[in-house]
Design a protein around this motif. Structure first.
Motif, mmCIF file in Angstrom:
data_model
loop_
_atom_site.group_PDB
_atom_site.id
_atom_site.type_symbol
_atom_site.label_atom_id
_atom_site.label_comp_id
_atom_site.label_asym_id
_atom_site.label_seq_id
_atom_site.Cartn_x
_atom_site.Cartn_y
_atom_site.Cartn_z
ATOM 1 N N ALA A 141 9.820 -0.783 1.719
ATOM 2 C CA ALA A 141 8.914 -0.463 0.615
ATOM 3 C C ALA A 141 9.260 0.873 -0.029
ATOM 4 O O ALA A 141 9.084 1.049 -1.235
ATOM 5 C CB ALA A 141 7.469 -0.436 1.117
ATOM 6 N N LEU A 142 9.762 1.807 0.779
ATOM 7 C CA LEU A 142 10.056 3.158 0.304
ATOM 8 C C LEU A 142 11.448 3.583 0.780
ATOM 9 O O LEU A 142 11.580 4.431 1.660
ATOM 10 C CB LEU A 142 9.003 4.137 0.848
ATOM 11 N N PRO A 143 12.491 2.989 0.217
ATOM 12 C CA PRO A 143 13.839 3.248 0.730
ATOM 13 C C PRO A 143 14.287 4.703 0.662
ATOM 14 O O PRO A 143 15.143 5.125 1.433
ATOM 15 C CB PRO A 143 14.743 2.348 -0.114
ATOM 16 N N GLU A 144 13.716 5.499 -0.218
ATOM 17 C CA GLU A 144 14.109 6.907 -0.336
ATOM 18 C C GLU A 144 13.185 7.842 0.440
ATOM 19 O O GLU A 144 13.422 9.044 0.490
ATOM 20 C CB GLU A 144 14.170 7.327 -1.806
ATOM 21 N N ALA A 145 12.154 7.303 1.043
ATOM 22 C CA ALA A 145 11.235 8.133 1.824
ATOM 23 C C ALA A 145 11.799 8.402 3.214
ATOM 24 O O ALA A 145 12.615 7.626 3.732
ATOM 25 C CB ALA A 145 9.881 7.436 1.943
ATOM 26 N N LEU A 205 0.830 -1.202 0.000
ATOM 27 C CA LEU A 205 0.000 0.000 0.000
ATOM 28 C C LEU A 205 0.869 1.257 0.000
ATOM 29 O O LEU A 205 0.629 2.200 -0.760
ATOM 30 C CB LEU A 205 -0.923 -0.016 1.230
ATOM 31 N N LEU A 206 1.907 1.265 0.810
ATOM 32 C CA LEU A 206 2.811 2.407 0.869
ATOM 33 C C LEU A 206 3.557 2.592 -0.443
ATOM 34 O O LEU A 206 3.699 3.710 -0.947
ATOM 35 C CB LEU A 206 3.796 2.249 2.030
ATOM 36 N N ARG A 207 4.046 1.481 -0.998
ATOM 37 C CA ARG A 207 4.779 1.563 -2.263
ATOM 38 C C ARG A 207 3.887 2.127 -3.371
ATOM 39 O O ARG A 207 4.290 3.025 -4.102
ATOM 40 C CB ARG A 207 5.309 0.190 -2.662
#
Length: 175
Positions: A137-141, A107-109
């Motif tokens: 899921a969001l390595p750059e977030a 969901l986050l991705r």
């Protein structure tokens, strides 16, 4: 930057029920303030709900933590306090039968969030598990946990969990 606030398992059984502890109830007003700030700024609110069936004690988790809790539909499964009033405003509610939720990660991705903040319970179990999933899921977030809006029954384990999250480049704020 698209933001999500994840309220992790802030359910009655973890606050005042079978696995409850005094510090947990003190988080309600602080979590509500975070929710209101997120909604005012146009961010998305996501809840996770620890969700088990009547067969809980026969599961792997139940064998290691033999305390029935968060059985779907029970009073203990409900979101605690004033925080529960915001469930209807959530962009998503993720029921999970394990500490971490792979569907939450997906969901986050898909949401392509630039910022994800986690609050709720329990810091050393479900909060850390889902913070790691969010970071994967969001390595750059920017993934963060508000230490003033999470707790654990074991204070030493709580502090260690915050340390580990910092080591994983999850920003711990208000510590």
């Amino acid at each position: 930057m698209k933001k999500a606030l994840i309220v992790v398992d802030y359910q009655k059984d973890f606050v005042s029920g079978s696995l409850g502890f005094p510090e947990a109830a003190k988080l309600d007003e602080k979590i509500v303030a975070k929710i209101e700030e997120t909604l005012r700024s146009g961010g998305n609110l996501i809840f996770t709900l620890d969700t088990h069936g009547e067969d809980y004690l026969s599961t792997q988790e139940g064998k290691n933590l033999p305390v029935v809790h968060c059985v779907k539909g029970s009073d203990g499964w409900e979101v605690y306090g004033k925080t529960g009033n915001y469930l209807s405003q959530a962009a998503a509610v993720v029921e999970k039968d394990a500490f971490g939720s792979l569907p939450l990660g997906e969901l986050l991705r898909k949401g392509q969030y630039g910022q994800v903040e986690l609050v709720g319970l329990v810091s050393s179990i479900c909060v850390i598990s889902n913070a790691v999933i969010a970071k994967a899921a969001l390595p750059e977030a920017l993934v963060s946990v508000d230490a003033s809006c999470t707790a654990g029954a074991d204070q030493v384990l709580h502090e260690k969990a915050l340390d580990v999250m910092e080591g994983l480049q999850i920003k711990v704020i208000n510590r």
